[in-house]
Design a protein around this motif. Structure first.
Motif, PDB file in Angstrom:
ATOM      1  N   LYS A   1      24.631  28.645  -4.750  1.00  0.00           N
ATOM      2  CA  LYS A   1      25.682  29.435  -5.401  1.00  0.00           C
ATOM      3  C   LYS A   1      27.013  29.397  -4.648  1.00  0.00           C
ATOM      4  CE  LYS A   1      22.286  32.478  -7.526  1.00  0.00           C
ATOM      5  NZ  LYS A   1      21.766  33.850  -7.687  1.00  0.00           N
ATOM      6  N   ILE A   2      27.390  28.182  -4.210  1.00  0.00           N
ATOM      7  CA  ILE A   2      28.707  27.970  -3.611  1.00  0.00           C
ATOM      8  C   ILE A   2      29.339  26.741  -4.273  1.00  0.00           C
ATOM      9  CG2 ILE A   2      28.043  28.987  -1.405  1.00  0.00           C
ATOM     10  CD1 ILE A   2      27.940  26.066  -0.326  1.00  0.00           C
ATOM     11  N   ASP A   3      30.616  26.588  -4.060  1.00  0.00           N
ATOM     12  CA  ASP A   3      31.326  25.445  -4.653  1.00  0.00           C
ATOM     13  C   ASP A   3      31.134  24.212  -3.761  1.00  0.00           C
ATOM     14  OD1 ASP A   3      32.926  23.700  -5.994  1.00  0.00           O
ATOM     15  OD2 ASP A   3      34.827  24.696  -5.512  1.00  0.00           O
ATOM     16  N   VAL A   4      30.096  23.417  -4.063  1.00  0.00           N
ATOM     17  CA  VAL A   4      29.824  22.225  -3.252  1.00  0.00           C
ATOM     18  C   VAL A   4      30.823  21.114  -3.538  1.00  0.00           C
ATOM     19  CG1 VAL A   4      27.359  22.694  -2.985  1.00  0.00           C
ATOM     20  CG2 VAL A   4      28.160  21.373  -4.970  1.00  0.00           C
ATOM     21  N   TRP A   5      31.672  21.281  -4.549  1.00  0.00           N
ATOM     22  CA  TRP A   5      32.659  20.257  -4.899  1.00  0.00           C
ATOM     23  C   TRP A   5      33.990  20.478  -4.174  1.00  0.00           C
ATOM     24  CZ3 TRP A   5      30.267  16.601  -7.593  1.00  0.00           C
ATOM     25  CH2 TRP A   5      29.120  16.960  -8.310  1.00  0.00           C
ATOM     26  N   ALA A   6      34.104  21.575  -3.452  1.00  0.00           N
ATOM     27  CA  ALA A   6      35.343  21.861  -2.707  1.00  0.00           C
ATOM     28  C   ALA A   6      35.512  20.857  -1.563  1.00  0.00           C
ATOM     29  CB  ALA A   6      35.310  23.283  -2.164  1.00  0.00           C
ATOM     30  N   ASP A   7      36.742  20.730  -1.087  1.00  0.00           N
ATOM     31  CA  ASP A   7      37.047  19.776  -0.009  1.00  0.00           C
ATOM     32  C   ASP A   7      36.311  20.182   1.261  1.00  0.00           C
ATOM     33  OD1 ASP A   7      38.076  18.006   1.802  1.00  0.00           O
ATOM     34  OD2 ASP A   7      40.127  18.786   1.742  1.00  0.00           O
ATOM     35  N   PRO A   8      35.334  19.397   1.714  1.00  0.00           N
ATOM     36  CA  PRO A   8      34.579  19.792   2.919  1.00  0.00           C
ATOM     37  C   PRO A   8      35.397  19.689   4.199  1.00  0.00           C
ATOM     38  CG  PRO A   8      33.910  17.596   2.205  1.00  0.00           C
ATOM     39  CD  PRO A   8      34.840  18.124   1.148  1.00  0.00           C
ATOM     40  N   TYR A   9      36.523  18.952   4.175  1.00  0.00           N
ATOM     41  CA  TYR A   9      37.329  18.739   5.374  1.00  0.00           C
ATOM     42  C   TYR A   9      38.348  19.865   5.607  1.00  0.00           C
ATOM     43  CZ  TYR A   9      35.403  14.019   5.247  1.00  0.00           C
ATOM     44  OH  TYR A   9      34.545  12.946   5.229  1.00  0.00           O
TER      45      TYR A   9
ATOM     46  N   LEU B   1      23.659  36.214  12.112  1.00  0.00           N
ATOM     47  CA  LEU B   1      24.424  35.080  11.596  1.00  0.00           C
ATOM     48  C   LEU B   1      24.729  35.275  10.116  1.00  0.00           C
ATOM     49  CD1 LEU B   1      22.504  32.082  13.228  1.00  0.00           C
ATOM     50  CD2 LEU B   1      24.783  32.898  13.830  1.00  0.00           C
ATOM     51  N   ASP B   2      25.845  34.721   9.680  1.00  0.00           N
ATOM     52  CA  ASP B   2      26.214  34.768   8.266  1.00  0.00           C
ATOM     53  C   ASP B   2      25.295  33.815   7.492  1.00  0.00           C
ATOM     54  OD1 ASP B   2      27.394  34.661   5.772  1.00  0.00           O
ATOM     55  OD2 ASP B   2      29.448  34.569   6.540  1.00  0.00           O
ATOM     56  N   LYS B   3      24.600  34.344   6.475  1.00  0.00           N
ATOM     57  CA  LYS B   3      23.623  33.526   5.738  1.00  0.00           C
ATOM     58  C   LYS B   3      24.250  32.747   4.586  1.00  0.00           C
ATOM     59  CE  LYS B   3      20.272  35.356   8.204  1.00  0.00           C
ATOM     60  NZ  LYS B   3      21.009  36.402   8.946  1.00  0.00           N
ATOM     61  N   THR B   4      25.517  32.999   4.270  1.00  0.00           N
ATOM     62  CA  THR B   4      26.172  32.286   3.163  1.00  0.00           C
ATOM     63  C   THR B   4      26.527  30.868   3.608  1.00  0.00           C
ATOM     64  OG1 THR B   4      27.154  34.362   2.424  1.00  0.00           O
ATOM     65  CG2 THR B   4      28.047  32.314   1.495  1.00  0.00           C
ATOM     66  N   PRO B   5      26.004  29.834   2.933  1.00  0.00           N
ATOM     67  CA  PRO B   5      26.277  28.451   3.364  1.00  0.00           C
ATOM     68  C   PRO B   5      27.742  28.071   3.144  1.00  0.00           C
ATOM     69  CG  PRO B   5      24.404  28.560   1.851  1.00  0.00           C
ATOM     70  CD  PRO B   5      25.096  29.868   1.769  1.00  0.00           C
ATOM     71  N   VAL B   6      28.187  27.053   3.890  1.00  0.00           N
ATOM     72  CA  VAL B   6      29.504  26.455   3.668  1.00  0.00           C
ATOM     73  C   VAL B   6      29.345  24.940   3.654  1.00  0.00           C
ATOM     74  CG1 VAL B   6      30.855  28.320   4.686  1.00  0.00           C
ATOM     75  CG2 VAL B   6      29.994  26.484   6.141  1.00  0.00           C
ATOM     76  N   THR B   7      30.299  24.266   3.027  1.00  0.00           N
ATOM     77  CA  THR B   7      30.288  22.803   3.021  1.00  0.00           C
ATOM     78  C   THR B   7      31.050  22.283   4.227  1.00  0.00           C
ATOM     79  OG1 THR B   7      32.273  22.674   1.646  1.00  0.00           O
ATOM     80  CG2 THR B   7      30.148  22.686   0.506  1.00  0.00           C
ATOM     81  N   ILE B   8      30.514  21.227   4.827  1.00  0.00           N
ATOM     82  CA  ILE B   8      31.173  20.574   5.958  1.00  0.00           C
ATOM     83  C   ILE B   8      31.161  19.064   5.717  1.00  0.00           C
ATOM     84  CG2 ILE B   8      30.510  22.404   7.560  1.00  0.00           C
ATOM     85  CD1 ILE B   8      28.353  20.479   8.658  1.00  0.00           C
TER      86      ILE B   8
ATOM     87  N   PHE C   1      30.225  15.179   6.023  1.00  0.00           N
ATOM     88  CA  PHE C   1      28.980  14.499   6.365  1.00  0.00           C
ATOM     89  C   PHE C   1      29.154  13.542   7.538  1.00  0.00           C
ATOM     90  CE2 PHE C   1      31.245  11.321   4.079  1.00  0.00           C
ATOM     91  CZ  PHE C   1      30.718  10.088   4.424  1.00  0.00           C
ATOM     92  N   ASP C   2      30.417  13.205   7.867  1.00  0.00           N
ATOM     93  CA  ASP C   2      30.659  12.146   8.852  1.00  0.00           C
ATOM     94  C   ASP C   2      31.231  12.735  10.135  1.00  0.00           C
ATOM     95  OD1 ASP C   2      33.138  12.813   7.866  1.00  0.00           O
ATOM     96  OD2 ASP C   2      33.507  10.896   6.890  1.00  0.00           O
ATOM     97  N   TRP C   3      32.343  12.157  10.619  1.00  0.00           N
ATOM     98  CA  TRP C   3      32.915  12.587  11.891  1.00  0.00           C
ATOM     99  C   TRP C   3      33.813  13.819  11.760  1.00  0.00           C
ATOM    100  CZ3 TRP C   3      30.629  10.180  15.795  1.00  0.00           C
ATOM    101  CH2 TRP C   3      30.125   8.888  15.593  1.00  0.00           C
ATOM    102  N   GLY C   4      34.054  14.258  10.554  1.00  0.00           N
ATOM    103  CA  GLY C   4      34.912  15.422  10.357  1.00  0.00           C
ATOM    104  C   GLY C   4      34.350  16.657  11.047  1.00  0.00           C
ATOM    105  N   TYR C   5      35.252  17.488  11.581  1.00  0.00           N
ATOM    106  CA  TYR C   5      34.833  18.652  12.375  1.00  0.00           C
ATOM    107  C   TYR C   5      35.653  19.859  11.942  1.00  0.00           C
ATOM    108  CZ  TYR C   5      33.816  21.420  16.607  1.00  0.00           C
ATOM    109  OH  TYR C   5      33.425  22.392  17.488  1.00  0.00           O
TER     110      TYR C   5
ATOM    111  N   LYS D   1      35.431  27.067   9.842  1.00  0.00           N
ATOM    112  CA  LYS D   1      34.547  27.244   8.694  1.00  0.00           C
ATOM    113  C   LYS D   1      33.081  27.371   9.138  1.00  0.00           C
ATOM    114  CE  LYS D   1      35.154  24.222   5.448  1.00  0.00           C
ATOM    115  NZ  LYS D   1      35.003  23.072   4.524  1.00  0.00           N
ATOM    116  N   MET D   2      32.722  26.638  10.183  1.00  0.00           N
ATOM    117  CA  MET D   2      31.327  26.595  10.628  1.00  0.00           C
ATOM    118  C   MET D   2      30.923  27.809  11.456  1.00  0.00           C
ATOM    119  SD  MET D   2      30.768  22.585  11.703  1.00  0.00           S
ATOM    120  CE  MET D   2      31.231  22.984  13.371  1.00  0.00           C
ATOM    121  N   ALA D   3      31.888  28.523  12.006  1.00  0.00           N
ATOM    122  CA  ALA D   3      31.604  29.533  13.027  1.00  0.00           C
ATOM    123  C   ALA D   3      30.598  30.575  12.557  1.00  0.00           C
ATOM    124  CB  ALA D   3      32.903  30.205  13.457  1.00  0.00           C
TER     125      ALA D   3
END
Length: 606
Positions: A482-490, A518-525, A527-531, A535-537
């Motif tokens: 139930k999150i927007d997986v199509w949003a810009d992960p970068y 910890l926050d249980k709501t997932p976020v998109t990140i 897949f490669d070298w992007g950091y 958002k991840m904290a």
């Protein structure tokens, strides 16, 4: 002495129909078939321009690297039209067009119309056509005049290594046979093609019956081993190759790129005769976008394109691409790299790195001048489509450290420790434990020294590491989160002070922090070298997204795996600190042996 330097090209492959601006602008016309070659039909009162990536002449570079004199445009056409010769240069970063000559043509029958360019100082030359009737353009070429006494004898050999890419390689060789070997031109008598089959899934009968095409079944020794075998075979052929053109198997080729390379080699000035000629990588998915022609390595040990990602639909980008960009530690990738045989004989064969970094190391070792030119290229799948942690993390990391140890390219920093620490840490923080483990595997295997890579175990290593690859799934399957997986992960916002230090002290929730907080709501990140640390904290779950492929995978915090990897990491770092000087020196001393023909013949069992 007059020689054709390049042919007028049309988008005569189905995959190029939507990319006609790489070939011409203006009137679209109708591309039809004539004598197995596309020809262009235009209506009355239309305008068409050929100042493009493939049909413009890199005049400034031809003058720099050869003793070219006058250039003549020759068009095979029928109809009534006006042909305008033009020159193009950048003035304050803006393209400026200059009309050089104009000719009215009335050709009731098909014939060759030739117009000479006047002396000029432009960067790029091309032509335009205004039609006064329906006309047909059957083809044409640019012809250059060269001092006959300076023309060289060239024996060009293409060496391509393939492994389980049967459809690509058979199609490419058939295209080369039809468009180059079967020509009644000079190049057809001085071109050989060597196919090194690491996968051994093909036979000689899968390729055209031609004595100039050689097939070599080979052990699966990766790209480095395949190209080493190709170099050896090109040296042994009759007549011996003067130049070896290394080329990937999984590319879409343009035979005229090879033709232009051959003509350039025949007329190259003495001061540039030891240069590498590099072909650009245009992206197979977006054929107008240039990913790279020359690469370079940063102070942090990252391999990057030297130039921005040009869009070759645009004249400005065509002109900018023609500038000679220079900096230290440049390299030419082996998707298209032409190397003089005497440079191979002087500097040896590749290092046995299996895949990743072998081409960069070879350039760092030879330190060549690298020549690139608009229209000399291949189309290759973009790297976001080929990302593979077993390759990119393990092979990329281990081989970078070996390359640095043998060449000293970034010796002012301890690039080994810095890149191990960075890659390991960022992957742990992203909950990419498999990637962190692969970083440590690469580090440990690097510290085993050159005797480790002297053993032919590259295929086994890749297979074992492949077990740690992530299983990507279509993004549609992540609706449950139930999150927007199509949003810009970068995309990442700026971190506040408290969040920043909490993230660092707890290693993003791995220590000193109860998991229930910890926050249980997932976020998109990425897949490669992007950091994306903000958002991840302090999140428990991430969805790593490949936006181009529309796929992703889930990564979740695992404190036990974190503890196991940390213990291993500190042990590895301690060993490295005690032995790093000896490790680097062992690679440096072994390089001459590892790149010798004697070593490679034993390694390849030939």
């Amino acid at each position: 002495m007059k020689q054709i330097i390049q042919h007028i090209l049309f988008p005569d492959d189905e995959s190029l129909v939507n990319y006609r601006d790489l070939f011409y602008h203006g009137a679209q016309g109708i591309l039809t078939e004539a004598s197995e070659k596309g020809h262009l039909c235009l209506s009355k009162y239309e305008n068409i321009e050929f100042c493009t990536y493939f049909n413009g002449v890199s005049y400034k570079k031809w003058r720099k690297y050869t003793d070219i004199g006058t250039i003549t445009l020759c068009l095979d056409l029928r109809g009534e039209c006006e042909i305008t010769l033009c020159g193009y240069s950048l003035v304050d970063d803006i393209p400026e067009r200059r009309m050089l000559a104009k000719k009215r043509v009335t050709a009731n029958e098909r014939g060759l119309i030739c117009i000479e360019f006047p002396t000029n100082e432009e960067h790029m030359l091309a032509f335009e056509i205004k039609t006064f009737s329906e006309i047909e353009i059957f083809g044409g070429y640019y012809e250059g005049e060269f001092p006959e006494e300076n023309v060289r004898e060239v024996e060009l050999a293409i060496s391509t290594t393939t492994c389980w890419k049967e459809e690509y390689i058979t199609k490419n060789v058939q295209r080369l046979k039809k468009r180059l070997l079967d020509l009644d031109e000079d190049i057809s008598r001085h071109l050989r093609i060597h196919i090194v089959d690491n996968g051994r899934t093909l036979n000689r009968e899968d390729f055209p019956d031609d004595s100039r095409i050689y097939y070599h079944p080979n052990k699966n020794v990766g790209g480095a081993g395949g190209y080493a075998r190709g170099m050896i075979e090109c040296q042994q052929q009759e007549p011996k190759a003067s130049h070896v053109l290394l080329m990937d198997d999984d590319v879409m080729i343009l035979p005229d790129s090879i033709f232009r390379t051959y003509v350039l080699l025949k007329n190259i000035k003495g001061e540039y005769e030891n240069s590498f000629i590099g072909g650009a990588m245009l992206m197979l998915e977006e054929k107008n976008i240039q990913h790279e022609d020359i690469g370079t390595i940063t102070a942090r040990g990252l391999f990057n394109p030297l130039k921005p990602r040009w869009n070759h639909f645009w004249l400005r980008d065509n002109l900018l691409n023609e500038y000679d960009y220079r900096r230290e530690n440049m390299y030419q990738a082996w998707w298209y790299c032409c190397i003089p045989m005497k440079i191979i004989e002087k500097n040896g064969l590749p290092l046995p790195l299996f895949v990743r970094g072998d081409d960069a190391e070879y350039s760092f070792r030879c330190k060549p001048n690298i020549i690139t030119m608009n229209g000399i290229c291949v189309w290759h799948m973009g790297f976001y489509s080929k990302y593979n942690v077993a390759m990119d993390i393990y092979q990329g990391g281990r081989n970078l450290w070996i390359v640095e140890s043998t060449t000293g390219i970034v010796s002012e920093k301890d690039i080994v420790r810095e890149s191990v620490k960075r890659n390991y840490r960022e992957n742990l923080l992203k909950h990419n434990y498999n990637s962190a483990e692969l970083t440590l595997r690469a580090f440990e295997d690097y510290m085993r020294g050159p005797k480790f890579i002297m053993q032919n175990q590259g295929e086994a290593i890749v297979k074992e590491n492949g077990k740690l690859n992530y299983k990507f799934r279509p993004l549609e399957e992540f609706r449950e989160y139930k999150i927007d997986v199509w949003a810009d992960p970068y995309y990442d916002s700026k971190r506040g002070f408290v969040k920043k230090w909490l993230y660092r002290i707890t290693y993003n929730g791995h220590r000193f922090w109860p998991e229930r907080f910890l926050d249980k709501t997932p976020v998109t990140i990425p897949f490669d070298w992007g950091y994306t640390p903000s958002k991840m904290a302090m999140k428990k779950t991430y969805i790593a997204v490949n936006s181009r492929q529309k796929t992703g995978y889930v990564s979740e915090l695992d404190k036990q795996r974190f503890k196991e990897l940390q213990k291993r990491y500190y042990k590895d770092i301690a060993y490295y600190e005690r032995n790093k000087a000896a490790i680097k020196e062992s690679y440096k001393k072994a390089r001459k042996i590892l790149t010798s023909e004697r070593f490679w013949r034993k390694y390849l069992e030939i």
